[in-house]
Write an enzyme that holds these catalytic residues in place. Structure first.
Site, PDB file in Angstrom:
ATOM      1  N   PRO A 106       0.835  -1.213   0.000  1.00 27.22           N
ATOM      2  CA  PRO A 106       0.000   0.000   0.000  1.00 27.22           C
ATOM      3  C   PRO A 106       0.866   1.259   0.000  1.00 27.22           C
ATOM      4  CG  PRO A 106      -0.146  -1.155   2.112  1.00 27.22           C
ATOM      5  CD  PRO A 106       0.656  -2.015   1.205  1.00 27.22           C
ATOM      6  N   GLU A 107       0.541   2.170  -0.899  1.00 31.18           N
ATOM      7  CA  GLU A 107       1.249   3.454  -0.930  1.00 31.18           C
ATOM      8  C   GLU A 107       0.288   4.536  -0.417  1.00 31.18           C
ATOM      9  OE1 GLU A 107       4.201   4.433  -3.589  1.00 31.18           O
ATOM     10  OE2 GLU A 107       4.305   2.495  -4.591  1.00 31.18           O
ATOM     11  N   HIS A 162      -5.493 -14.312   9.134  1.00 30.90           N
ATOM     12  CA  HIS A 162      -4.542 -13.215   9.299  1.00 30.90           C
ATOM     13  C   HIS A 162      -5.168 -11.947   9.890  1.00 30.90           C
ATOM     14  CE1 HIS A 162      -1.641 -15.675   7.242  1.00 30.90           C
ATOM     15  NE2 HIS A 162      -2.471 -15.830   6.236  1.00 30.90           N
ATOM     16  N   ARG A 220       1.564 -10.723   6.267  1.00 31.51           N
ATOM     17  CA  ARG A 220       3.017 -10.753   6.458  1.00 31.51           C
ATOM     18  C   ARG A 220       3.479 -10.105   7.759  1.00 31.51           C
ATOM     19  NH1 ARG A 220       5.816  -9.289   0.852  1.00 31.51           N
ATOM     20  NH2 ARG A 220       7.620  -9.906   2.081  1.00 31.51           N
ATOM     21  N   ARG A 237      22.495  17.522  -3.321  1.00 28.78           N
ATOM     22  CA  ARG A 237      22.246  16.071  -3.417  1.00 28.78           C
ATOM     23  C   ARG A 237      22.487  15.574  -4.837  1.00 28.78           C
ATOM     24  NH1 ARG A 237      17.344  14.875   0.768  1.00 28.78           N
ATOM     25  NH2 ARG A 237      17.661  12.727   0.100  1.00 28.78           N
TER      26      ARG A 237
END
Ligand SMILES: [Zn+2]
Length: 273
Positions: free
Chosen positions: A2-3, A91, A109, A154
């Site tokens: 998931p983002e 789960h 997970r 950077r």
């Protein structure tokens, strides 16, 4: 994984069922996820009213007057709203009961997290997992000038600078590839070589890409939250992400893939300079 858009869509999905409601129970079916569940969580939340929900990066915030419950979906986590009494599956590790409904967290997970930040420890933004986060990409603090100023020293590739999350949060692997394509920027370009004009384009591309994903997710919210819904995430059509060897939707040249810091990056060698 998931983002930010999935987390925001999840927040919008659970918010109407939680905000203003009183917690009537907490069920834990495991000792913890990535970290142990907070000690005494059930006693701490029982009888307490949820003031509102929020989000910081990929952290979902459930706010009470005495602190904030911080929920992270990890690699495979998923939240659903169910009727109380719905039998848990293998789960389903965490339930937050609010009257006749339950917010249930599934996390096969167990890389997700459920943490508590007490009000007397200060603002939740000061939590150790939140304090180093960059600005929110959909808020006003995110701008081309910010990207420009914070990248002058950077030399890392722009894709990796976006992924690091210390300038702007929530631009994960998918959205970094997609936004760089829309802005016409090669993902290998050292961040300090990019000027203001291109950062203007990138800022707009990031905002549009994330906003479109949230909108798309919002339109499938009912399926997404449904009791029988698969704990997967909404499907989207991408320009470059996961399209190696396929023709660019803009110019027809084959999309290429490369590895940057263990993550796959997808780009069009013709459209992105
Ligand atoms: Zn192209």
């Amino acid at each position: 994984m998931p983002e930010l858009p999935e987390v925001e869509v999840t927040r919008r999905g659970v918010a109407p069922h939680l905000e203003g409601r009183t917690v009537t129970g907490v069920t834990l079916r495991h000792t913890g996820l990535r970290w142990p569940f907070p000690e005494g969580l059930a006693q701490m939340l029982h009888g307490r009213r949820i003031l509102k929900t929020g989000r910081r990066g990929k952290y979902l915030l459930i706010m009470f007057d005495h602190g904030t419950l911080i929920v992270h979906l990890g690699m495979s986590g998923h939240l659903r709203i169910l009727q109380v009494g719905e039998p848990p599956q293998k789960h389903d590790h965490f339930d937050l009961l609010v009257g006749d409904q339950v917010m249930r967290m599934t996390d096969p997970r167990r890389f997700g997290a459920v943490l508590w930040h007490a009000h007397d420890e200060g603002a939740v933004d000061e939590h150790i997992l939140l304090r180093g986060l960059g600005v929110e990409p959909l808020e006003d603090a995110f701008s081309a000038l910010l990207l420009y100023r914070q990248t002058r020293k950077r030399s890392a590739p722009i894709k990796q600078v976006l992924l690091s999350g210390d300038i702007v949060v929530g631009v994960g692997n998918i959205y970094a590839s997609e936004s760089l394509f829309k802005a016409g920027i090669n993902p290998k370009t050292p961040a300090h070589r990019i000027g203001m004009a291109r950062y203007e384009k990138l800022t707009i591309a990031i905002r549009e890409t994330l906003a479109a994903a949230i909108e798309k997710g919002g339109s499938t919210l009912r399926d997404f939250m449904a009791a029988d819904g698969q704990p997967g995430y909404f499907q989207q059509t991408y320009f470059v992400y996961d399209r190696t060897g396929q023709p660019c939707r803009n110019c027809g040249v084959e999309i290429r893939q490369l590895k940057q810091g263990q993550r796959s990056t997808f780009y069009c060698p013709n459209c992105q300079k």
